[in-house]
Design a protein around this motif. Structure first.
Motif, PDB file in Angstrom:
ATOM      1  N   ILE A   1       2.442   1.699  -3.646  1.00 20.69           N
ATOM      2  CA  ILE A   1       1.562   2.131  -4.742  1.00 20.69           C
ATOM      3  C   ILE A   1       0.921   3.491  -4.489  1.00 20.69           C
ATOM      4  O   ILE A   1       0.256   4.044  -5.379  1.00 20.69           O
ATOM      5  CB  ILE A   1       0.459   1.091  -5.029  1.00 20.69           C
ATOM      6  N   THR A   2       1.104   4.051  -3.294  1.00 16.86           N
ATOM      7  CA  THR A   2       0.526   5.369  -3.015  1.00 16.86           C
ATOM      8  C   THR A   2       1.601   6.433  -2.807  1.00 16.86           C
ATOM      9  O   THR A   2       1.564   7.498  -3.429  1.00 16.86           O
ATOM     10  CB  THR A   2      -0.372   5.327  -1.768  1.00 16.86           C
TER      11      THR A   2
ATOM     12  N   GLU B   1       0.829  -1.218   0.000  1.00 18.86           N
ATOM     13  CA  GLU B   1       0.000   0.000   0.000  1.00 18.86           C
ATOM     14  C   GLU B   1       0.862   1.265   0.000  1.00 18.86           C
ATOM     15  O   GLU B   1       0.538   2.249  -0.673  1.00 18.86           O
ATOM     16  CB  GLU B   1      -0.922   0.003   1.223  1.00 18.86           C
TER      17      GLU B   1
END
Length: 252
Positions: free
Chosen positions: A10-11, A7
């Motif tokens: 990808i952010t 997470e």
């Protein structure tokens, strides 16, 4: 002890790329402008930081107030330093800017190495579903954006002035206040009450079982105090290197 999660990758990584692109565009238009004009994007984000914190505090009061929301964490320093750097002009202005850059550098280092300690994958997953999770992710990313702006728009340069004494005094003062309040309120400000790192916390619990809770806690707090001050000081030295490097790369 997972340093990076899927997470985060990808952010946070795409977010930084977008921040850099936006800052490059801003630099093209603002690099020859006055300091106050170049500060406008920084000031706008500083206002957003303040507004987001006010909303967080109001919601916390409405819900019965969580002591963890008292701004005594390391990352709470941004709430004071960034707006002050943005709007304060006067005695000690350069010191404020240096301290702001130092704290931003410390966050940048942590986000590069151990972002999962700064905010969790659950915070990211609940970004659109819970304001407190949104605020946690938003604040740290905006601070990184502010730091990129400082470097690329040349919003502060230490030059040859040394701020070692100011940095050490600031870091020590914060660490002592946070450590004392964590014990009084039994709230984990900046990990001063208990350790969020699994293996380290297991070791701490073993030590407490061996020598007693009070003695173990005192040793833990003293060690953490030293680590806080040392990390802030190292971040200050790292920022000096970044500052010099950025001037060489962005001199045109």
């Amino acid at each position: 002890m997972e340093l990076w999660t899927f997470e985060h990758f990808i952010t946070f990584v795409p977010s930084v790329i977008v921040m850099i692109i936006i800052t490059i565009v801003l630099r093209i238009f603002l690099k020859n402008k006055s300091y106050e004009v170049r500060m406008i994007p920084f000031k706008i984000l500083a206002v957003f930081i303040l507004i987001s914190e006010v909303i967080k505090q109001v919601l916390s009061f409405i819900n019965g107030y969580n002591l963890y929301h008292i701004p005594l964490h390391v990352c709470s320093l941004f709430l004071f330093l960034i707006p002050t750097m943005a709007f304060y002009r006067g005695k000690g202005e350069q010191t404020i800017r240096t301290l702001t850059c130092m704290v931003c550098m410390s966050l940048a280092l942590f986000m590069a190495i151990y972002p999962n300690l700064i905010y969790s994958a659950d915070n990211i997953k609940n970004f659109f579903g819970n304001y407190f999770d949104f605020h946690t992710v938003f604040l740290h990313n905006i601070v990184i954006f502010e730091f990129i702006l400082i470097i690329c728009l040349n919003l502060h340069s230490i030059n040859d002035r040394k701020y070692d004494k100011e940095v050490l005094f600031f870091a020590s003062s914060y660490a002592v206040i946070a450590a004392v309040m964590a014990q009084i309120l039994k709230t984990n400000f900046s990990n001063f009450y208990e350790c969020n790192i699994g293996p380290a916390n297991e070791l701490l619990n073993n030590v407490k079982e061996s020598i007693g809770y009070a003695a173990g806690q005192i040793i833990y707090v003293v060690i953490l105090l030293i680590l806080h001050v040392a990390f802030f000081y190292a971040s200050y030295k790292m920022y000096i290197l970044i500052d010099k490097l950025s001037h060489k790369l962005l001199k045109n």
